[in-house]
Design an enzyme around this catalytic site. Sequence first.
Site, short mmCIF file in Angstrom:
data_model
loop_
_atom_site.label_atom_id
_atom_site.label_comp_id
_atom_site.label_asym_id
_atom_site.label_seq_id
_atom_site.Cartn_x
_atom_site.Cartn_y
_atom_site.Cartn_z
N CYS A 2 2.35 11.96 20.72
CA CYS A 2 3.11 13.16 21.07
C CYS A 2 4.56 12.78 21.34
CB CYS A 2 2.52 13.79 22.33
SG CYS A 2 0.78 14.18 22.13
N TRP A 75 0.46 15.83 19.21
CA TRP A 75 -0.40 15.22 18.18
C TRP A 75 -1.80 15.22 18.83
CZ3 TRP A 75 -0.78 13.41 13.28
CH2 TRP A 75 -1.79 12.51 12.99
N GLU A 490 0.45 -0.23 -4.95
CA GLU A 490 1.00 1.11 -4.70
C GLU A 490 2.42 1.07 -4.13
OE1 GLU A 490 -0.85 3.68 -1.82
OE2 GLU A 490 -1.55 2.01 -0.63
C1 AGP Z 1 -3.77 4.29 0.63
O1 AGP Z 1 -2.72 3.43 0.98
C2 AGP Z 1 -3.30 5.49 -0.14
N1 AGP Z 1 -2.29 6.20 0.56
C3 AGP Z 1 -4.45 6.37 -0.61
O2 AGP Z 1 -5.35 5.57 -1.33
C4 AGP Z 1 -5.28 7.05 0.52
O3 AGP Z 1 -5.99 6.08 1.24
C5 AGP Z 1 -6.25 8.03 -0.12
O4 AGP Z 1 -5.51 9.03 -0.79
C6 AGP Z 1 -7.19 8.70 0.92
O5 AGP Z 1 -6.42 9.43 1.83
P1 AGP Z 1 -7.14 9.97 3.18
O6 AGP Z 1 -7.58 8.75 3.93
O7 AGP Z 1 -6.11 10.76 3.89
O8 AGP Z 1 -8.34 10.80 2.75
#
Ligand code: AGP
Length: 610
Positions: A2, A75, A490
């Site tokens: 928060c 939050w 990524e």
């Molecule tokens: C992980 O670094 C990515 N941002 C992506 O794979 C992410 O973990 C995936 O989209 C799942 O998201 P979530 O945990 O919010 O469901």
Amino acid sequence: MCGIVGYIGDSNATDIIIDGLKRLEYRGYDSSGIALNIKDKGIQVRKKKGRIQNLEDLIAQENLYSNVGIGHTRWATHGEPSDANAHPHTDMSGKIAVVHNGIIENYLTLKEWLINEHGVVFKSETDTEVIAHLVGVFYDGDIEKAVGKAVEKMQGAYGIGVICADEPGKMVAVRKDSPLIVGLGQGCNFIASDIPALLKHVRQIYLIENNETVILTANDVKIYNADHKPVKRDVFNVTWDADAAEKEGYDHFMLKEIHEQPDGVRDTLVRRMDENGEIVLDGINMTKEEIESFNKVYIVACGTAYHAGLIGKFAIEKLANVSVEVDVASEFRYRDPFIDDKTLFIAISQSGETLDTLEALREAKAKGARVLSVVNVVGSSVARESDDVFYTWAGPEIAVASTKAYTTQLVCMYMIGLYMGRKKGTLSDELYKKYIDELLAVPEKIKEVLKQEKKIKKLAKKLYKREQVFFIGRGVDSAVSYEASLKLKEISYINSFAIAAGELKHGTIALIEQDTLVIALASQDRLFDKMLSNIQEVKARGAYVVGVAKENNTSIEQQAEDVIYIPECMDEVTPIVSVVPLQILAYYIAKQRGCDIDKPKNLAKSVTVE
Ligand code: AGP
């Protein structure tokens, strides 16, 4: 986490506080509010679910002029996002208002005491409202004393700001384990949960330390320690710009969040253990019979959350003695999986809004499965549609590349396994205690790894030009390899690839040639020799090997060009530690490549489409 902002001085507190809250929006929140001490009207509280704009729209019709006030962006941890659960909270008299950042661990006990002993009527589901009523019942004309007595009863983490209608020229703030700073102005003073909220007005601040209380007036700030002795504090001059301040001095949110992992792991673990060291999962209400009835567990998620599920399989099968299947949500939904009322479906999702995961959850629920979700965002869609929710207390994760959410998800996997095993009676006290001790030691071990940041940054300088990288591992290390590979690809856009080390010889080894970079995870003592053989296999074909191993397994140096060592820990819980150096490596490789680390191309923090 928060956000808190407080102001006392000769200007209009309302505008200053709202502006300060807006500068904390990056932290993530689900509601906001403000409390002002207005002449002849006493404490006026306005609060709204949703964006700060909703709060501004609410107060736009009023002329809320005051010289002292407190504001908050929430939050949610206890209680869904709503107007009633938003801060500030007031006591029964309405004369005392409180904002709070943190978690009051004994709030249920205190709530009962306040209701039974003082006839308090609660208006929200939050732990924070307990603080307001505690101060209210102890108030007898001295707000400093009342806050001191309230704090003595509180356990947990808190940064709080308090104002009182009967003492308009004063504000009280207290810090324990949650951040709190004081801004020093001319004819005015501020409190805040962190620097960005105040940068527009002040550059001189006091960094408040644990168990300190601060008494602010427009022209004076006094700090007292836990023994109520005055404390002399040096002024900290802020040189950061606003953007740097949001990252608390780190160059990217991702690096900040990597460094927040020891706290996230500790908070997710410790706050669910009672005084006897027993796991108390507040969001899970499964009976022994229900747990014994499960003959199949699915763990379903996407991306990093799916990789956490791969570790969950190891943990839950071993600890709860039940078969576990892990699947990516986008596949699970279309393979007509076998599901009935003896199925436990575990969804893992940082955002709680990933559509593939949500739709898979809906299918499982429709077919009679019990749905437990592990989520970081309170009140998100996945959480709301689950039968039970286990919140990771990682705090808002801003960077697209997930780090602290992943390690806290791993903690949840172990805790679910321990909880189920304990309830089923299939887990010995000895093994239970061994796991708990090992998990409690993890935050310090992550801190040990973080001390290697410079060394890993140097390694990244050697490797960042690579265009292809292979991650290999066995057992839990193969699951960590998938996560490490995703982190690298990524944010650096390098074509990285993960494979179980034992699978190499079944085709992939055809790609290994002179100077191919292979990052070999060899953290498992019981599989270490096997991994040395796999390293020799790729070395024989010219690979450049970076090894990850426990600090006592130095024989890996005879095979690998570079080695990253991690502290000794039980094989089964190494993933929470071994992933950290690989997160740091991915970060510095991407940084060397000049990539947009917090917002990589083509990616979103939450994928709410199919
Ligand atoms: C992980 O670094 C990515 N941002 C992506 O794979 C992410 O973990 C995936 O989209 C799942 O998201 P979530 O945990 O919010 O469901």
